[in-house]
Design an enzyme around this catalytic site. Structure first.
Site, PDB file in Angstrom:
ATOM      1  CB  CYS A   1      15.100 -37.986 -24.541  1.00 40.12           C
ATOM      2  SG  CYS A   1      15.164 -37.188 -22.941  1.00 40.12           S
TER       3      CYS A   1
HETATM    4  N1  LIG Z   1      16.891 -33.669 -20.338  1.00 43.48           N
HETATM    5  C1  LIG Z   1      15.642 -33.805 -20.788  1.00 43.48           C
HETATM    6  O1  LIG Z   1      15.165 -32.995 -21.567  1.00 43.48           O
HETATM    7  C2  LIG Z   1      14.747 -34.944 -20.335  1.00 43.48           C
HETATM    8  C3  LIG Z   1      13.380 -34.895 -20.681  1.00 43.48           C
HETATM    9  C4  LIG Z   1      12.542 -35.904 -20.256  1.00 43.48           C
HETATM   10  C5  LIG Z   1      13.052 -36.961 -19.500  1.00 43.48           C
HETATM   11  N2  LIG Z   1      14.373 -37.024 -19.202  1.00 43.48           N
HETATM   12  C6  LIG Z   1      14.824 -38.152 -18.383  1.00 43.48           C
HETATM   13  O2  LIG Z   1      15.056 -37.701 -17.052  1.00 43.48           O
HETATM   14  C7  LIG Z   1      16.146 -38.392 -16.470  1.00 43.48           C
HETATM   15  C8  LIG Z   1      17.209 -37.420 -15.995  1.00 43.48           C
HETATM   16  O3  LIG Z   1      17.700 -36.706 -17.113  1.00 43.48           O
HETATM   17  P1  LIG Z   1      18.489 -35.338 -16.983  1.00 43.48           P
HETATM   18  O4  LIG Z   1      18.574 -34.792 -18.365  1.00 43.48           O
HETATM   19  O5  LIG Z   1      17.905 -34.499 -15.910  1.00 43.48           O
HETATM   20  O6  LIG Z   1      19.924 -35.893 -16.495  1.00 43.48           O
HETATM   21  P2  LIG Z   1      21.155 -35.028 -15.911  1.00 43.48           P
HETATM   22  O7  LIG Z   1      22.372 -35.809 -16.219  1.00 43.48           O
HETATM   23  O8  LIG Z   1      21.050 -33.603 -16.370  1.00 43.48           O
HETATM   24  O9  LIG Z   1      20.901 -35.024 -14.355  1.00 43.48           O
HETATM   25  C9  LIG Z   1      20.973 -36.167 -13.564  1.00 43.48           C
HETATM   26  C10 LIG Z   1      21.538 -35.785 -12.201  1.00 43.48           C
HETATM   27  O10 LIG Z   1      21.503 -36.957 -11.387  1.00 43.48           O
HETATM   28  C11 LIG Z   1      22.666 -36.980 -10.586  1.00 43.48           C
HETATM   29  N3  LIG Z   1      22.887 -38.344 -10.108  1.00 43.48           N
HETATM   30  C12 LIG Z   1      23.411 -39.396 -10.765  1.00 43.48           C
HETATM   31  N4  LIG Z   1      23.420 -40.488  -9.987  1.00 43.48           N
HETATM   32  C13 LIG Z   1      22.897 -40.141  -8.800  1.00 43.48           C
HETATM   33  C14 LIG Z   1      22.646 -40.829  -7.594  1.00 43.48           C
HETATM   34  N5  LIG Z   1      22.940 -42.121  -7.462  1.00 43.48           N
HETATM   35  N6  LIG Z   1      22.115 -40.131  -6.578  1.00 43.48           N
HETATM   36  C15 LIG Z   1      21.830 -38.823  -6.706  1.00 43.48           C
HETATM   37  N7  LIG Z   1      22.045 -38.111  -7.823  1.00 43.48           N
HETATM   38  C16 LIG Z   1      22.554 -38.763  -8.868  1.00 43.48           C
HETATM   39  C17 LIG Z   1      23.740 -36.429 -11.484  1.00 43.48           C
HETATM   40  O11 LIG Z   1      24.831 -35.934 -10.752  1.00 43.48           O
HETATM   41  C18 LIG Z   1      22.980 -35.315 -12.224  1.00 43.48           C
HETATM   42  O12 LIG Z   1      23.069 -34.074 -11.549  1.00 43.48           O
HETATM   43  C19 LIG Z   1      16.627 -39.370 -17.541  1.00 43.48           C
HETATM   44  O13 LIG Z   1      15.982 -40.604 -17.359  1.00 43.48           O
HETATM   45  C20 LIG Z   1      16.133 -38.747 -18.834  1.00 43.48           C
HETATM   46  O14 LIG Z   1      15.946 -39.708 -19.841  1.00 43.48           O
HETATM   47  C21 LIG Z   1      15.232 -36.014 -19.579  1.00 43.48           C
END
Ligand SMILES: NC(=O)c1ccc[n+]([C@@H]2O[C@H](COP(=O)([O-])OP(=O)(O)OC[C@H]3O[C@@H](n4cnc5c(N)ncnc54)[C@H](O)[C@@H]3O)[C@@H](O)[C@H]2O)c1
Length: 428
Positions: free
Chosen positions: A260
Site C-alpha cells: 500500500c
Molecule cells: N494488504 C493490505 O494490508 C491492504 C490494506 C488495505 C487495502 N489494500 C488494497 O486491497 C487490494 C487487494 O490487496 P491484497 O493485499 O488483498 O492483495 P492480494 O494480492 O493479497 O490478493 C489479491 C487476490 O486477487 C486475486 N486476483 C487477481 N486477479 C484476479 C481476477 N481477475 N479475478 C479474481 N481474482 C483475482 C489474486 O489471485 C489474489 O488472491 C489492493 O488494492 C490493495 O491496495 C490492501
C-alpha cells in the site's frame, strides 16, 4: 443473503470470514486455483489467518471458494478486492479491476450491488469499472444494478485490528446505491461512515495512505538531520510522543514496504496530472523514502570501513525479509533493495526470517527466488561480518543475536533494550 468476494488475498479473505461469521453466505472467487483448493479444504495461506477459522466457516456452509464467475448471478452483492499495483513506469495498473469487471458483467443479475475495495485513484469506480460492467451486462449502473466504493483498512500483523470493529467508509454511485451498500455491510461491520460519492471514498483511502507515507518520510529525513547533529531521532520521538495532543508518532526505517504505502500515493500523482495538479508532498516523500536503503548500505560501509573491512567480500546478513514486523508479507519489502545494493557492491548476502523460509518467485525479484533463510544458531549467525536488522519481528531473540554477532546495524532501534558490547551496535 449470498454474496461474492473476488480476490481472496490479504483483504478479501479476512473480509469473507467476517461476513461468514455474521451469518452471510460467502462465495470467494479467485483466479488462483491453488488458493481456491486450499480454502475449500480449510487451509490458510496467510500467517495471521488461522486454518481453524477457515475450516469452521467452510464446515458451517457459510464459506466456499471457486474460480467460476457464473455463480455471480445468484449473488446479492459482489465485492472486489483484487490487486492494484504500479506498472514498470510507476503508473497505476488497474488491469486486475478491469479484468474482474469483465468476468462479473455477463453474470450480473438485476439489482445486484457491486462494490470495489481495491485502493485506486478517484474516478475508477464510476469511470473504468462502471464502463466495463455496463458494457458486459447491457445494464445501467444506478438504474439496473448498484455500484459503490468502500476502502479496506486492514492492518496486517496487528492482533487488535478486527475487521468488524474498524469503521468502514462507503460511497455510492447514487443515493440508492449507498443505501444498498449500508444494508449489506451493516450485516458484518459495526460502524459505517457514508460519504457523498464513490470518488470521495476513493480519495479518503488515498489521504490515509499519503498521510503515512509523508510522515514516515519526515522522520526518515529527521533521522539523517539529527544523526549529523549527534542527536538520536529515536530518543526524540519517544519524548515527543508524550505530548497528549497534536502529535502522532511515526518511526524511521530502512525504506517503505508493503502493498500500500509505497504504491497508493502514486495513483493520485498520476490522476492529478489530468487536472493540471502536482502532488509535491507525495513526490518528495517518495524520494526520501526510496533513498533510505542506500543510506543503510552507506552507513554499513562506514562501519565496516572502521573495522578495516570493505562491503566487497563481506558476509552480510539481512534480518527480516517481511516488510513489517510479525507478518509473512514480503511484497515491496525494502530488504530486497538492501540485498540488491549489498550484492552489487560485492557482498555475500543472506537473510534470516522466521516467517519467510524461502523466497517465492516474484515479478520484481526473480533473481532471489529459491533463496532460503539461514538457520538461527550461533555458528551460522556468528559467521557474518555484519547483521543488518531490517525488520524487527518480535519472535526473534535479540539477546541471542547480541551474543552471536560482532557487528549489528540497527534500522529499527530494536537493540535499544538489549544488553550489548560497546561498538557492537550501530543505528542506521
Ligand atoms: N494488504 C493490505 O494490508 C491492504 C490494506 C488495505 C487495502 N489494500 C488494497 O486491497 C487490494 C487487494 O490487496 P491484497 O493485499 O488483498 O492483495 P492480494 O494480492 O493479497 O490478493 C489479491 C487476490 O486477487 C486475486 N486476483 C487477481 N486477479 C484476479 C481476477 N481477475 N479475478 C479474481 N481474482 C483475482 C489474486 O489471485 C489474489 O488472491 C489492493 O488494492 C490493495 O491496495 C490492501
Amino acid at each position: 443473503m449470498k454474496i461474492g468476494i473476488v480476490g481472496l488475498g490479504y483483504v478479501g479473505l479476512p473480509l469473507s470470514l467476517q461476513f461468514a461469521r455474521s451469518g452471510v453466505t460467502v462465495l470467494g472467487l479467485d483466479v488462483d486455483r491453488a488458493k481456491v483448493e486450499s480454502l475449500n479444504s480449510g487451509r490458510s495461506y496467510i500467517k495471521h489467518i488461522t486454518s481453524e477459522d477457515i475450516a469452521q466457516a467452510v464446515k458451517a456452509g457459510k464459506f466456499s471458494a471457486s474460480t467460476d464467475f457464473k455463480h455471480v448471478k445468484k449473488m446479492k452483492a459482489v465485492i472486489i478486492c483484487v490487486p492494484t499495483p504500479l506498472n514498470k513506469n510507476r503508473e497505476p495498473d488497474i488491469s486486475f479491476i478491469v479484468e474482474t469487471g469483465k468476468s462479473i458483467a455477463p453474470h450480473l443479475a438485476k439489482g445486484t450491488l457491486v462494490v470495489l475495495e481495491s485502493t485506486t485513484y478517484p474516478g475508477t469506480t464510476d469511470g473504468e469499472l462502471r464502463e466495463v460492467l455496463e458494457a458486459g451486462s447491457g445494464m445501467k449502473a444506478g438504474v439496473d444494478f448498484h455500484l459503490a466504493f468502500s476502502p479496506e483498512r486492514e492492518d496486517p500483523g496487528n492482533s487488535q485490528s478486527k475487521v468488524a470493529m474498524i469503521p468502514k467508509v462507503i460511497g455510492g454511485y447514487t443515493p440508492a446505491c449507498l443505501e444498498r451498500t449500508k444494508a449489506v455491510y451493516g450485516k458484518a461491520i459495526k460502524t459505517l461512515v457514508p460519504v457523498s460519492s464513490c470518488r470521495a471514498a476513493e480519495a479518503t483511502k488515498l489521504l490515509e495512505n499519503i498521510f503515512r507515507s509523508v510522515n514516515i518520510a519526515l522522520v526518515n529525513e529527521l533521522k539523517l538531520v539529527y544523526g549529523a547533529m549527534g542527536i538520536d531521532v529515536w530518543e526524540v520521538i519517544q519524548a515527543a510522543k508524550t505530548k497528549p495532543f497534536g502529535y502522532m508518532a511515526f518511526y524511521p526505517g530502512p525504506g517503505l514496504g508493503g502493498h500500500c504505502i509505497p504504491i497508493d500515493p502514486f495513483y493520485l500523482t498520476w490522476k492529478a496530472r489530468e487536472f493540471g495538479q502536482h502532488t509535491r508532498f507525495i513526490e518528495l516523500a517518495g524520494e526520501i523514502n526510496t533513498a533510505m536503503p542506500l543510506h543503510v548500505v552507506n552507513r554499513t560501509a562506514e562501519v565496516l570501513n572502521a573495522q578495516k573491512k570493505s562491503v566487497n567480500g563481506s558476509r552480510v546478513l539481512l534480518l527480516g525479509l517481511a516488510y513489517k514486523p510479525n507478518v509473512d508479507d514480503d511484497r515491496e519489502s525494502p530488504t530486497y533493495e538492501l540485498m540488491d545494493l549489498f550484492k552489487r557492491r560485492g557482498a555475500e548476502v543472506a537473510y534470516y526470517d522466521p516467517f519467510v523460509p524461502a523466497i517465492r518467485v516474484t515479478r520484481e525479484h526473480p533473481h532471489w527466488a529459491g533463496t532460503r533463510s539461514v538457520n538461527w544458531d550461533r555458528k551460522t549467525i556468528g559467521s557474518f561480518d555484519v547483521v543488518v536488522i531490517a525488520t524487527n519481528h518480535q519472535s526473534v531473540n535479540y539477546q541471542e543475536l547480541a551474543g552471536w554477532a560482532d557487528c549489528i546495524i540497527d534500522t529499527r532501534n530494536q537493540m535499544a533494550g538489549v544488553k550489548t558490547k560497546p561498538g557492537q551496535v550501530w543505528k542506521a
